[in-house]
Every structure is written in structure tokens, then in C-alpha cells.
Design a protein around this motif. Structure first.
Motif, PDB file in Angstrom:
ATOM      1  N   ILE A   1       0.887  -1.162   0.000  1.00 41.76           N
ATOM      2  CA  ILE A   1       0.000   0.000   0.000  1.00 41.76           C
ATOM      3  C   ILE A   1       0.924   1.210   0.000  1.00 41.76           C
ATOM      4  N   ASN A   2       0.879   1.972  -1.080  1.00 45.27           N
ATOM      5  CA  ASN A   2       1.907   2.993  -1.278  1.00 45.27           C
ATOM      6  C   ASN A   2       1.382   4.409  -1.420  1.00 45.27           C
ATOM      7  N   PRO A   3       0.745   4.950  -0.373  1.00 40.11           N
ATOM      8  CA  PRO A   3       0.314   6.345  -0.516  1.00 40.11           C
ATOM      9  C   PRO A   3       1.537   7.238  -0.670  1.00 40.11           C
ATOM     10  N   SER A   4       1.345   8.399  -1.237  1.00 38.86           N
ATOM     11  CA  SER A   4       2.482   9.241  -1.607  1.00 38.86           C
ATOM     12  C   SER A   4       3.368   9.611  -0.435  1.00 38.86           C
ATOM     13  N   TYR A   5       2.786   9.671   0.775  1.00 35.04           N
ATOM     14  CA  TYR A   5       3.602  10.098   1.910  1.00 35.04           C
ATOM     15  C   TYR A   5       4.256   8.924   2.623  1.00 35.04           C
ATOM     16  N   ALA A   6       4.060   7.694   2.078  1.00 35.47           N
ATOM     17  CA  ALA A   6       4.512   6.509   2.805  1.00 35.47           C
ATOM     18  C   ALA A   6       6.010   6.498   3.025  1.00 35.47           C
ATOM     19  N   GLY A   7       6.751   7.168   2.167  1.00 33.57           N
ATOM     20  CA  GLY A   7       8.194   7.107   2.331  1.00 33.57           C
ATOM     21  C   GLY A   7       8.775   8.303   3.047  1.00 33.57           C
ATOM     22  N   SER A   8       7.902   9.255   3.437  1.00 30.32           N
ATOM     23  CA  SER A   8       8.510  10.452   4.031  1.00 30.32           C
ATOM     24  C   SER A   8       8.843  10.244   5.488  1.00 30.32           C
ATOM     25  N   HIS A   9       9.580  11.204   5.999  1.00 36.09           N
ATOM     26  CA  HIS A   9      10.020  11.057   7.378  1.00 36.09           C
ATOM     27  C   HIS A   9      10.043  12.417   8.049  1.00 36.09           C
ATOM     28  N   VAL A  10      10.184  12.372   9.360  1.00 37.02           N
ATOM     29  CA  VAL A  10      10.353  13.583  10.158  1.00 37.02           C
ATOM     30  C   VAL A  10      11.710  13.459  10.821  1.00 37.02           C
ATOM     31  N   ALA A  11      12.473  14.527  10.862  1.00 34.49           N
ATOM     32  CA  ALA A  11      13.810  14.407  11.444  1.00 34.49           C
ATOM     33  C   ALA A  11      13.903  15.188  12.743  1.00 34.49           C
TER      34      ALA A  11
END
Lengths: 315, 287, 402
Positions: free
Chosen positions: B121-131
Motif C-alpha cells: 500500500i503505497n500512498p504518496s507520503y509513505a516514504g517520508s520522514h520527520v527528522a
């Protein structure tokens, strides 16, 4: 009546022993597989059926027996007999070391603990270089199915005789007492800890021996197949299906279920697994006390037997 | 030092995901005394449902969680009412066997229906992160963690403070008394199991965003959920959070500092230890 | 009433006959195999089912196999081992002793081939398998097992060579591998290659097969500042690895994987995230690979896609190679006698859509790997035995800079 029963059993035994001479290759294969499963079911019967401790950890004994034989034969170049003995030693040590703490648990905690033990053992063994880590070991091939067949049959006879002997001794009565009312048994002077661990070890010995034979026969093992939980569930289903806490119940259960499963596996392979699941569900709902009980009660209740089971257990 | 911080954060986030997975199991086990070996298979079904909603209807997996949960609630209600209610008063170990059989059946049906191909399941934000300084926090896991807290606290409030929750607990503890008060236990049991499976379905939806889905993930997920439920303790719904965090952190540390093949040894080793030393779990009351 | 009985009776008779395994035509040469059609390896296992059937159909179409002075057809007897090694072993025993097949084709995966080849050795029936590359399979002195996958130990061979020619040159490498037969073999062979190329092995980690969480390993990779990451694992693990690398913002200069990259549904599952990933394949559907039955590899790929609906990768080509090897060997031996066919297979040397099929002394084929890369969601050959083919996209940018 008893004498007729005995004669029937002896006849069946002779027919089984002579099978390698009149049966096809495939039948012998199937025979070995079924006989070993019957040994497993019978072994489980001792701790699960008679003592009332549903062990999901018998697959550990099975794996230890298999690895005992594999390590002895592949890594140390010793004989099969030595390997079997080594496997048994491993199983007994495990039964005592881990049996004592785990057998203090009751009901489903015991079941879960043994399940967890199986997982831990598989994980540990997959890290041991001597055991071939996760790749496993390949044993020297021996093309002698007759030998394996007779060994398996002999082991089954031994296991069944042991269960029979149990039911006639104080040890066996003690186990049944533990199953029915453990606190009461303790009060009456039964050394419950000792008895439970001995039952566990005895169960483990037969399971380990079966594992050893299987490993040599299949010529291969790895942690996943050696400590397979679904094998454990199979042996429980067979014992429960046939009638736990009886002498021949597990054997009958193993034979019947194996036969059905084998026919399905070779013809409609993808449904075989599905069938297994459905049988489990149906058996637990309709005949939770096993085939032995069905045979006993069917004469009096007829088809109502199944409905009665449901009524007795449903919410 | 940075590495240690990152590993700990990894462990905590993993723990949150684990907690959501185990919540349904702990509820059903702790309250109804039903040990559901098919729990992982239901998580898997929830994941597939979420995937279908995302792929064919474009519904975001996080926003679609309530839908997944409600549908799975229905499934759970049906399973309990139609099947498991038939063995509730049998020896406990019968439910172990029947749910095992159910697990096998569900896995095969899933393989027939969805094939063995894996899905993500690959919504567009699935790969983002918070640092946070040197520590990177994957967004999907952070959201799963948040949901874990919400659900666990919500479950705690529900069981201990609402009328329905107390009715469920009362029924489970004393069937006869409950009946005398006019409670319909079959319905109540089915509702509880339904809630448990609804939670499993939601966990599946979350799982699909951080890992891949195939019909065979059920067995491992069940095993993990068991470990978490027991380690945390079944008496208290907050126990899964504790259990999940403990397991997540121990696994992450073990994989990083002992060896990547020792993760399972650590998880199940801890489980065995807890069972031997303190079977009621970390938050459980000692008998 | 009696018509129904006759129909029922004949149905019963048919069922009984099929249960006894009577072949459709008595004279077919039957090839038996146990393949993963369900279970966790099913999505690669089915390549073999389709490839075996496709090859057998094509050979039969062109007249079959010449045995002495007769033309005989091939047939396939396939079992589903449900991705369970134990079941696979028992099914091979069944194929040999009950179904009495003539020759054996192999399963997918090294651990399966390792176990199943013990059966072909025990019963002395040649097995040609295209699914197991681990060197272990061929280091036991067995005489009846042959493999069309290039040795696992050399999977990263051309990749390592390419690394030495990249600019900026990578110096620190992380080697991750799953703990099953194939991947352990790959790692074992890759270590000396890396040392010889002057690269430092900054991380050397074995992980549990079917692991789903790579966060710890990825964090360590980031912390150790590695330039290149080589992963030997399974498709599902590599899928998770890449997704989690993205969510943890871990972007080494390059990463290369032993499986996944050549297969279309792997790339589809990742979409744009698959870009920049390196992989390897011993086979590409090039028109330069001529074949007696299929024309050439490019034609084969087209026909395969038309028939099955998906692009074949090297697994499928390898499966076809197995069938062709057996067909050629039967013709060379002039019989289906096990010993004769076995000796004929050992001496084979012929061109095919898979490349030149010739087995080394230990039974394994040796083919060089071509380094491939996903560029703009397309598969591009980048480096092979003769040097660079296309320009690789290197170094890989940070995830948020793509």
C-alpha cells in the motif's frame, strides 16, 4: 471378547509387518509416513491425552531427535544407532531442564509456553554452525525403504505397548489423576512434578526417535521443517480425532487422517491444505472426544451424537 | 551515540505497530478466554481490504481505517456467532485447535482469491520522514504509533468505564449471573470478538503501509502478537502497549548489537522467560 | 435411472484410472517436477510451471524428441509442493516410485534443489534444475544433478568489477545476506571478490530469511557511511528493504540486489522507488541468442508474454533451458535410459535462447552475469563481461532529491 480383540490386533500387526513384500513402493512410502505420524500422536497422547497437558512443544523433541541423528551422522561420521541415542539424550535433557519450569503452568499458558519454546529452538538452531545453521544438513542417502518401514512399525508397537503398560501401573493412574484433578492428586500423595516431567520425557523419547527415523529417511532437515509447529498440530489432531487418553485412539486417528490427506495431496494438491483446515474445524465442533467416543456412543445416540456434542459445548 | 538513539526510536515505533497488532488478540483472550490462533490471518485480511480500498477506490489507508475496522468487525461477529460460539464451553484447548484450522482455511482462501503475489500500500507520503536532529522518524510508523496509543487508551476506557464494556467483562466472568440480568451472552461474545477482529483489521491496514502483504504473513504475525500480549499481561488493555514496546526495543537492540539472526531468539526467549517467571505479564496482577 | 448409473460408473472408473496415474498416451516421455505453486515462493515458482509447459509444448509442436528412429512427445507431471521442502522431497519420491516418470525437472530455490537432489541421487535418475544456484548443491560429488543457474558465488562478480570502474570510486561496502543456502553461497563468494578489488567490507551481516524489518540494519548502514550496499536476499525482503530505506532517508551511493530487479511485478510494486537499484541477470531477451525451437530469445520473450500475460525473466528462461537440455540429451543418447541420458547431459554443448548450455564437471552451468539497473522505471543493461553497455546512473541521489 477380549481374546477376539487381541487376535484382531495381532492379525493387523502381521499384515502391516508384511506390507513391504506385497505393497507398492508408494504404499510403503505412505506407510512409513503414517506410522511415524502415529508414533508422534501416541507420544503426544502420553503428555496430552493421559496427563492432560496439551503440549505444543513436542515438535521440539522431534527436531532434537532429527538433529541428533543428522549431526552425529554428517558432522561426526557416527552410525545411525548412535545418532538415535544422541537424539534421545537431547530430548530427555530438554524435557527435564525446560519441562520443570514450564510444567508449572496451567491450561493455555502451558500450551503457549511450549509453542514459544518451539519457536525459540528453531531460532537458536538456525544460528548454530554445527547444525548447519538455517541451511540445514543433508544426510547420506540410504535406499532401503523396507528397513525404515519396519523400524517405524517397531517404534509404533513399542510406543503403544508403553501406553498399554502405563494404564496398568500406578504411574499411569497417577497421570490420569493429575489430568482429572491435579490438586486432589497432590493431596493424595502423588508427586505431581515428578510424574509430569517423567510423562513429558517419555513422550519426548518416542517423538525424538520418530524424528530421527524421518530425518534419515528424507535425507534432509532444516530448522523450519524440524521444528514445524503444524506437525505438532497434526499429531494433536490425530490423537484427538482418534480419541485422546485411549490406547489405540491416536493410532486409528493417524491412519484415517493420513489416508484421506494423502489421497487429496496427490490428486488435488492445492486443496489438500484447505481440507486439513476444514477437517480440523469440523472435528473439533462435531466430535471433540474423538473417533473412539463416536464409536462408543453412536450405537446409543445415532446421528444425534453430533448435535449433542454441539449442544453441550456451545454458548 | 546517534546510532543508539536511532535504534531506540526504531524500537519504540516498531513497538507501537506491534501493540496495535496484539490489541485485538489480548482483548479476546483476556476477556473471553478465547485463544485465537487465526489472529494473524485476520490481520492479513484487513491488510488486503485496505489495499483494495486504496487501489480501486483511492481511499487513503489511514483515513480508510474505520471502514476496514467496521467491515472486519462484521466478519468477526459472524465468525464468533456462527462458529466459535459452538465451542466456548468445551475445554479451552478446543478453541486452540479450531482457530488453528480456521487459520489454515483463511490462508488458503486468501491465496486462491488474491494469488501469491505480494502487494504494497503505497500512498504518496509513505516514504517520508520527520527528522529530530540525527534521528530519522518514518512518517508512516509515527502515525501507526499515534493510532496505537489512541486505540489502546480507547480500549482501556471502553472496558473499564463504559456500560457496554463492563457488561462484556461481567458476562465473561460469570455467565449465569449475566443471563439472570437479561444479558444475551451469544450476542455479547460475538460483539467482543467482532471488536477484536476489527482491531486486527485496522492493524492490517497499518501493516500494509510499512511492509508488504501476501497470504502467508498470518502465522508470524500471530506468533508475535502472542508474545506481546503475554509479555504485557492480559488483565489490563494497556498491557499490550507495554508488551509491544518491550518487544520492539529488545528486537531492535538485539538485531543491531548482537546479530541480525538473533531477533527471534530474543523475542521468544523473553516470552518463555516471562511465562516461567511471571506468567501474568508485566502489567498483570499476580494470582 | 440406469443411464445415470452408467455415467456415474464411468466417472468412477475414470477417477479410479486417473488415481492410478495412467498416462494419457502410453508412449510419452514424462518429465516430473515438484514446484512451488502455492506458499511463500509461489510468485517465482509459477515461472517454472509456465516455462516447463511452454517449452514442452513448443518441442512437441515441432515434432517432439527423436529417440533412436522414433519421434516421441514430451509430457509434464507437475506437483505443487506448497513452498514446503519436506513435501517437495516426498513428491519427488512419488514421481520416481509411483508415477514412474522418465526424467526429472527441478524446483525453484537452492534449499529445495539441495534437498530434492538427494532423491535423484538416491534413485539414480538425472534431474536438470534451473532454480538453485548455490554452490553447495554441486559440491557433494553427486552425479545426477545438473543446474542451469550460474554459481551463486559469482552473482556479484560483474557488479564488483563495475564498482572498481565507477567514479567517484566506492571504498566502503556493506554486505547483507539472508541465512538460506543460496544467499549464504553468494556472500561466501563475494567476500574474496571484494577483497581482491580493494574494497573495504564495512558491514557483513547475516539476517533471518523472511525478515520484514530492516530498520536496524539500515540505521547501521547510514551510521557507517557506506558507499555501496550489496544485498543477497528474497524478493519480499528486498522490497521491504527499499521501502524502509526510503522512509529512513538512507541513500548509499549505490545498492545492488541478487533478486527482484529483473522481475516486472517487483518493479511495478515499487513504482518510482525502484529507480537506481542495481541487479544482475545471466539472461536478457536478446535476438542474438538463437534457439532451435523458439527462434531466438527476443521472439521467445514476445511469445511468452503473449501466452502468459507477463514478461519472462531469467527464471523462465532457465526453466526452458532445462527442458531443452533434456530433449537434446535424449536425442544424443538415442534412448531414455537413465545412465545414458545422464552421460549425454554431462557432454552437452549447444546454443539456446538461454545462452550456451554446457555443464561443468560438477554439474553446474557457468554463465557470466550482466549488471542491470532500473532507470526511469525501465530495465537497462549496464555492464557485462566486455565492459560498460550503457551508462549507469551513479551515484544515487538522496531520496528527497529525486
Amino acid at each position: 471378547m477380549k481374546a477376539l480383540w487381541l487376535v484382531l490386533v495381532l492379525l493387523a500387526l502381521v499384515a502391516l509387518a508384511a506390507l513391504p513384500w506385497y505393497g507398492s513402493d508408494v504404499l510403503i512410502q505412505f506407510g512409513i509416513s503414517t506410522l511415524l505420524l502415529a508414533v508422534l500422536a501416541q507420544g503426544w497422547n502420553i503428555i496430552g491425552g493421559y496427563t492432560g497437558y496439551a503440549s505444543f512443544g513436542n515438535s521440539v523433541f522431534y527436531g532434537l531427535g532429527a538433529y541428533g541423528v543428522a549431526i552425529a551422522m554428517v558432522q561426526w561420521n557416527l552410525s545411525f544407532g548412535f545418532g538415535m541415542a544422541f537424539g534421545v539424550v537431547l530430548a530427555v535433557v530438554f524435557a527435564f531442564l525446560l519441562g520443570i519450569p514450564v510444567l508449572r503452568l496451567k491450561g493455555h499458558y502451558f500450551a503457549i509456553a511450549t509453542l514459544a519454546l518451539a519457536q525459540v529452538m528453531a531460532a537458536i538452531v538456525s544460528n548454530i554452525p554445527l547444525a548447519g545453521q538455517n541451511i540445514g544438513l543433508v544426510l547420506p542417502p540410504l535406499n532401503n525403504d523396507r528397513l525404515f518401514y519396519e523400524l517405524s512399525l517397531g517404534l509404533l508397537v513399542l510406543a503403544t505397548l508403553t501406553v498399554f503398560w502405563l494404564t496398568r501401573r500406578k504411574f499411569g493412574f497417577g497421570l490420569i489423576a493429575i489430568r482429572e484433578n491435579e490438586e486432589g492428586a497432590a493431596v493424595m500423595g502423588v508427586n505431581t512434578t515428578l510424574y509430569k516431567v517423567l510423562a513429558f520425557a517419555l513422550s519426548g523419547i518416542f517423538t525424538a526417535l520418530a524424528g530421527g527415523i524421518h530425518a534419515y529417511w528424507i535425507t534432509f532437515l532444516d530448522p523450519e521443517s524440524a521444528f514445524d509447529i503444524s506437525l505438532n498440530v497434526k499429531m494433536i489432531i490425530m490423537a484427538v480425532f482418534g480419541g485422546p487418553g485411549t490406547i489405540l485412539g491416536p493410532v486409528v486417528g493417524a491412519f484415517v487422517l493420513s489416508a484421506i490427506s494423502e489421497v487429496l495431496s496427490s490428486e488435488v494438491t492445492s486443496i489438500a491444505g484447505l481440507f486439513f483446515g476444514v477437517v480440523v474445524v469440523a472435528a473439533v465442533v462435531l466430535m471433540p472426544r474423538g473417533v473412539a467416543d463416536v464409536i462408543r456412543r453412536f450405537r446409543s445416540s445415532g446421528w444425534r451424537y453430533f448435535a449433542e456434542n454441539i449442544k453441550a459445548h456451545r454458548l | 551515540m546517534d546510532l543508539l538513539a536511532q535504534i531506540l526510536v526504531n524500537g519504540i515505533l516498531l513497538g507501537g505497530l506491534y501493540a496495535v497488532m496484539a490489541l485485538g488478540l489480548a482483548l479476546v483472550w483476556g476477556v473471553l478466554n478465547i485463544v485465537n490462533l487465526a489472529h494473524g490471518a485476520f490481520i492479513m485480511l484487513g491488510a488486503y481490504l485496505s489495499w483494495h480500498l486504496f487501489t480501486y477506490l483511492g481511499i487513503d489507508p489511514f483515513l480508510g481505517l474505520p471502514i476496514t475496522a467496521i467491515v472486519m468487525f462484521g466478519v468477526g461477529y459472524g465468525v464468533q456467532r456462527g462458529l466459535l460460539n459452538l465451542v466456548v464451553r468445551a475445554p479451552m484447548f478446543n478453541t486452540l485447535l479450531i482457530t488453528f484450522g480456521l487459520e489454515v482455511v483463511l490462508t488458503y482462501l486468501a491465496q486462491l482469491a488474491f494469488s501469491a503475489d505480494f502487494r504494497t500500500i503505497n500512498p504518496s507520503y509513505a516514504g517520508s520522514h520527520v527528522a529530530f536532529g540525527p534521528v530519522v522518524i518514518p512518517l508512516a510508523r509515527l502515525m501507526a504509533f499515534g493510532i496505537a496509543i489512541v486505540l489502546t487508551v480507547g480500549m482501556w476506557v471502553f472496558l473499564l468505564r463504559t456500560k457496554l464494556g463492563r457488561a462484556i467483562r461481567a458476562t465473561a466472568q460469570n455467565l449465569v449471573a449475566a443471563r439472570l440480568y437479561g444479558v444475551e451472552p451469544r450476542h455479547l461474545y460475538a460483539m467482543t470478538f467482532g471488536i477484536g477482529i476489527g482491531l486486527a483489521g485496522a492493524a492490517g491496514g497499518l501493516y500494509g503501509t510499512v511492509s508488504q502483504i501476501n497470504p502467508y504473513i498470518g502465522a508470524t504475525l500471530t506468533a508475535k502478537s502472542f508474545a506481546i500480549a503475554i509479555i504485557g499481561g492480559l488483565d489490563n488493555p494497556l498491557g499490550v502497549l507495554v508488551g509491544g514496546l518491550v518487544l520492539g526495543i529488545i528486537e531492535s537492540l538485539t538485531v543491531a548489537y548482537v546479530g541480525a539472526t538473533f531477533g527471534d531468539v530474543a523475542s521468544f526467549g523473553v516470552l518463555v522467560l516471562v511465562l516461567i517467571v511471571r506468567p501474568s505479564g508485566i502489567l498483570g496482577k499476580t494470582a | 435411472m440406469s443411464r445415470a448409473m452408467t455415467r456415474f460408473g464411468s466417472a468412477l472408473l475414470c477417477a479410479a484410472l486417473t488415481a492410478y496415474g495412467l498416462p494419457a498416451f502410453a508412449k510419452d516421455i514424462v518429465l516430473g517436477a515438484s514446484v512451488q505453486l502455492t506458499g511463500s515462493s509461489a510468485n517465482t515458482g509459477r515461472y517454472y510451471r509456465d516455462a516447463y509447459q511452454f517449452a514442452i509444448d513448443k518441442i512437441n509442436e515441432k515434432g517432439g524428441v527423436k529417440v533412436g528412429d522414433k519421434q516421441e512427445k514430451l509430457a509434464l507431471k507437475l506437483y505443487d509442493n506448497q513452498s514446503n521442502v519436506n513435501l517437495s522431497v516426498r513428491q519427488y519420491v512419488q514421481l520416481v516410485s509411483q508415477d514412474k516418470v522418465d526424467l526429472l525437472l527441478g524446483p525453484f530455490a537452492s534449499n529445495f534443489a539441495l534437498a530434492d537432489s538427494a532423491i535423484s541421487e538416491k534413485y539414480k535418475i538425472p534431474m536438470v534444475q534451473g532454480g538453485g544456484a548455490s554452490d553447495q548443491i554441486f559440491s557433494r560429488g553427486f552425479k545426477y544433478i545438473f543446474g542451469t543457474l550460474a554459481p551463486a558465488s559469482n552473482y556479484f562478480g560483474s557488479t564488483v568489477e563495475m564498482l572498481t570502474k565507477l567514479d567517484p570510486k566506492p571504498s566502503k561496502v556493506a554486505l547483507l545476506y539472508a541465512d538460506d543456502a543460496f544467499d549464504v553461497s553468494v556472500a561466501k563468494g563475494t567476500r574474496p571478490l571484494l577483497k581482491k578489488a580493494g574494497l573495504t567490507i564495512a558491514m557483513d551481516e547475516r539476517y533471518t530469511s523472511n525478515a520484514s524489518d530492516f530498520n536496524s540494519l539500515l540505521s547501521q548502514i547510514k551510521n557507517a557511511n557506506v558507499d555501496a550496499v550489496l544485498v543477497a536476499g528474497h524478493e519480499t525482503e528486498i522490497l521491504n528493504f527499499i521501502r524502509q530505506a526510503k522512509s529512513l532517508a538512507v541513500a548509499p551511493k549505490m545498492y545492488s540486489f541478487t533478486v527482484g530487479v529483473p522481475s516486472a511485478d517487483f518493479r511495478k510494486a515499487l513504482g518510482k522507488d525502484a529507480d537506481y537499484a542495481f541487479g544482475m541477470t545471466a539472461w536478457l531477451p536478446s535476438a542474438k541468442l538463437k534457439d532451435k525451437w523458439f527462434g531466438d530469445a527476443a521472439q521467445f520473450a514476445q511469445d511468452y508474454k503473449a501466452k502468459f500475460g507477463y514478461d519472462p525473466d531469467y527464471h523462465a528462461a532457465s526453466g526452458v533451458a532445462d527442458v531443452e537440455a533434456i530433449a537434446e540429451a535424449i536425442e544424443a543418447a538415442g534412448s531414455t535410459d537413465h545412465q545414458k541420458v545422464r552421460d549425454a547431459i554431462a557432454k552437452l554443448n549447444f546454443p539456446s535462447l538461454y545462452g550456451t548450455i554446457a555443464f561443468a564437471e560438477n554439474g553446474q552451468i557457468d554463465l557470466p552475469q550482466t549488471v542491470i539497473q532500473v532507470q526511469d522505471e525501465k530495465l537497462v543493461p549496464v555492464y557485462d563481461a566486455n565492459g560498460f553497455v550503457e551508462k549507469p546512473k551513479y551515484p544515487m541521489p538522496a531520496w528527497n532529491a529525486r
